[in-house]
Write a protein that holds these residues in place. Structure first.
Motif, PDB file in Angstrom:
ATOM      1  N   GLY A 110       0.717  -1.151  -0.051  1.00  0.00           N
ATOM      2  CA  GLY A 110       0.049   0.088  -0.015  1.00  0.00           C
ATOM      3  C   GLY A 110       0.871   1.281   0.106  1.00  0.00           C
ATOM      4  O   GLY A 110       0.283   2.333   0.084  1.00  0.00           O
ATOM      5  N   SER A 111       1.885   1.168   0.051  1.00  0.00           N
ATOM      6  CA  SER A 111       3.013   2.295  -0.101  1.00  0.00           C
ATOM      7  C   SER A 111       2.887   2.923  -1.397  1.00  0.00           C
ATOM      8  O   SER A 111       3.464   4.169  -1.463  1.00  0.00           O
ATOM      9  N   GLY A 112       2.663   2.451  -2.360  1.00  0.00           N
ATOM     10  CA  GLY A 112       2.831   2.844  -3.789  1.00  0.00           C
ATOM     11  C   GLY A 112       4.213   2.325  -4.725  1.00  0.00           C
ATOM     12  O   GLY A 112       4.494   3.067  -5.385  1.00  0.00           O
ATOM     13  N   LYS A 113       4.708   1.351  -4.294  1.00  0.00           N
ATOM     14  CA  LYS A 113       5.595   0.640  -4.841  1.00  0.00           C
ATOM     15  C   LYS A 113       5.320   0.221  -6.474  1.00  0.00           C
ATOM     16  O   LYS A 113       6.430   0.812  -7.112  1.00  0.00           O
ATOM     17  N   THR A 114       4.364  -0.153  -6.701  1.00  0.00           N
ATOM     18  CA  THR A 114       4.077  -0.552  -8.057  1.00  0.00           C
ATOM     19  C   THR A 114       3.828   0.548  -8.946  1.00  0.00           C
ATOM     20  O   THR A 114       4.424   0.777 -10.025  1.00  0.00           O
ATOM     21  N   THR A 115       3.146   1.555  -8.420  1.00  0.00           N
ATOM     22  CA  THR A 115       2.895   2.745  -9.207  1.00  0.00           C
ATOM     23  C   THR A 115       4.311   3.701  -9.220  1.00  0.00           C
ATOM     24  O   THR A 115       4.590   4.154 -10.440  1.00  0.00           O
ATOM     25  N   SER A 116       5.027   3.864  -8.313  1.00  0.00           N
ATOM     26  CA  SER A 116       6.341   4.317  -8.120  1.00  0.00           C
ATOM     27  C   SER A 116       7.259   3.846  -9.168  1.00  0.00           C
ATOM     28  O   SER A 116       8.078   4.394  -9.913  1.00  0.00           O
ATOM     29  N   THR A 117       7.213   2.232  -9.275  1.00  0.00           N
ATOM     30  CA  THR A 117       7.993   1.586 -10.222  1.00  0.00           C
ATOM     31  C   THR A 117       7.590   2.134 -11.756  1.00  0.00           C
ATOM     32  O   THR A 117       8.649   2.372 -12.496  1.00  0.00           O
TER      33      THR A 117
END
Length: 451
Positions: A110-117
């Motif tokens: 939920g921290s936003g890893k995939t979006t940030s990737t």
């Protein structure tokens, strides 16, 4: 970001700017206010204590009390210490290795890893001109793999497929082998997250790190978790050799405590800020610019960079030529200006980067980008002739335009009034009024401008 902190610090320091003389007593009172503002912004207590101690030491010395403008000198000291707390300067990615450079993304679920990737892949492709391959090692959530595939398609990055029955290490090494064969510059590995830190998760990511030996290990953390963000970063730092932090969801964080705490607690730099949901909403973290925004000094450098990237130069040059030839500024030109503003983050995005020290408190909170959308809709409901000759827009035309844009006649009247004001300003600028306008703003602009 930082709205609450900026309001509190801005009011506190504004009282000092004009004072011709400071004493140890009013410096003490000011620092108490600064301390409270930082704590309310959810800045970690050790960070607040260290920052206030450094400011106090400099404030009661020659640097401030003996200055000709002690109030401004104290504001400068606070600015410098905020910068020092957040890391002095932007620290970029270390990509100076034999390709492919491997970047490992770590963080909680939920921290936003995939979006940030995806955002990082786009940034590397557009700003660094790198070819990028992304891969998901999250074998526990098939939806995460599918999400990364979708995001990769949006940003133009290559996607390495994976499935839930594979081992994360095999997935990562397979992706790197493919990147090597295809001469791809960067591989970004999206790892599995958990709802909390646990031993199994840390062991898996340590094993993955050892296998791929990444040049960058970035910890992705939600800024809205405040002090918890810094504490979670420290836990990951103890388990992994982190090289930097990506701070996400900063557009929804009014406090900013995480940005001020992470560097001090982990010793690792914030390298990027996630500033929105779009795949373009990733900014390199510049401590000096952020400190200026916190103190209401604006961030003109970021604004200029954004303008260079997003403003349509051809349209700007056409408008300049048109004004020089004495042709009037019309509603079609006004619409172009509104659309350019929207592409740069709207009113709120612009106001955040402009020096706002003298604006009445609360004005920034009333900046509503829906107003820009409404204004563009009204202009789109006009005929080309009406856009060229706004004087022709009378009663029945106003009603037709309002109906066509889903607005009221008073909204059309308001737009025409705003257009008239803009038209007058453009007329002045075409006759050399721009220099006069900038001279009036000189106190709020960077030094060294040629006027």
């Amino acid at each position: 970001m930082f709205e609450n902190l900026s309001d509190r610090l801005g009011q506190t320091l504004k009282r000092l700017r004009g004072q011709g003389r400071l004493t140890e007593d009013n410096i003490k009172d000011t620092l108490r206010e600064v301390r409270m503002a930082l704590l309310e912004a959810d800045v970690a207590l050790p960070v607040v204590k260290a920052l206030i101690d450094r400011v106090r030491e400099r404030a009661v010395g020659q640097e401030v009390l003996k200055s000709l403008t002690p109030g401004q000198a104290l504001v400068k000291v606070v600015h410098q210490e905020l910068v020092a707390t957040m890391g002095e300067a932007n620290e970029g990615l270390n990509l100076n290795v034999q390709p492919p450079a491997v970047i490992l993304m770590a963080g909680l679920q939920g921290s936003g890893k995939t979006t940030s990737t995806g955002k990082l892949a786009r940034w590397l492709s557009e700003k660094q001109k790198k070819s990028v391959l992304v891969v998901s090692c999250d074998i526990y959530r098939p939806a995460a793999i599918k999400q990364l595939e979708t995001v990769a398609g949006e940003v133009g990055a290559q996607f390495f497929p994976s499935s839930t029955d594979q081992d994360p290490v095999d997935i990562a090494t397979g992706a790197i082998d493919q990147a090597r064969r295809q001469f791809i510059d960067v591989v970004i590995i999206d790892t599995a997250g958990r709802l909390h830190i646990d031993a199994d998760m840390m062991e898996e990511i340590r094993r993955l790190h050892e296998a791929v030996n990444p040049v960058e290990t970035l910890f992705v953390v939600d800024s809205m978790t405040g002090q918890d963000a810094a504490n979670t970063a420290r836990a990951f730092h103890d388990a992994l050799p982190l090289t930097g932090v990506v701070l996400t969801k900063t557009d929804g964080d009014a406090r900013g405590g995480a940005a001020l705490s992470i560097r001090h607690i982990t010793g690792k730099p914030i390298k990027f800020l996630g500033v929105g949901e779009k795949t373009t909403a990733l900014e390199p973290f510049h401590p000096e610019r952020v400190a200026s925004r916190i103190l209401g000094m604006g961030d003109v450098l970021s604004l200029v960079e954004e303008a260079e990237q997003k403003v349509d130069r051809e349209k700007v040059e056409q408008l300049a030529t048109k004004l020089k030839k004495g042709k009037g500024f019309d509603l079609a030109d006004f619409r172009d200006q509104l659309q350019q503003m929207m592409s740069m983050g709207g009113l709120a995005g612009l106001m955040d980067k402009l020096p706002m020290g003298d604006l009445p408190k609360g004005v920034q909170g009333h900046m509503d980008d829906r107003e820009l959308v409404r204004m563009v809709a009204i202009i789109n409901s006009m005929t080309p002739q009406e856009r060229r000759r706004p004087d022709a827009i009378k009663g029945s035309r106003k009603r037709r335009i309002a109906n066509g844009s889903g607005t009221q006649v008073q909204d059309v009247n308001k737009l025409l009034k705003q257009f008239t004001q803009m038209q007058k300003m453009m007329k002045k600028m075409s006759k050399g009024g721009m220099a006069k306008m900038l001279r009036g703003m000189k106190g709020k602009l960077p030094q060294g401008l040629p006027f």
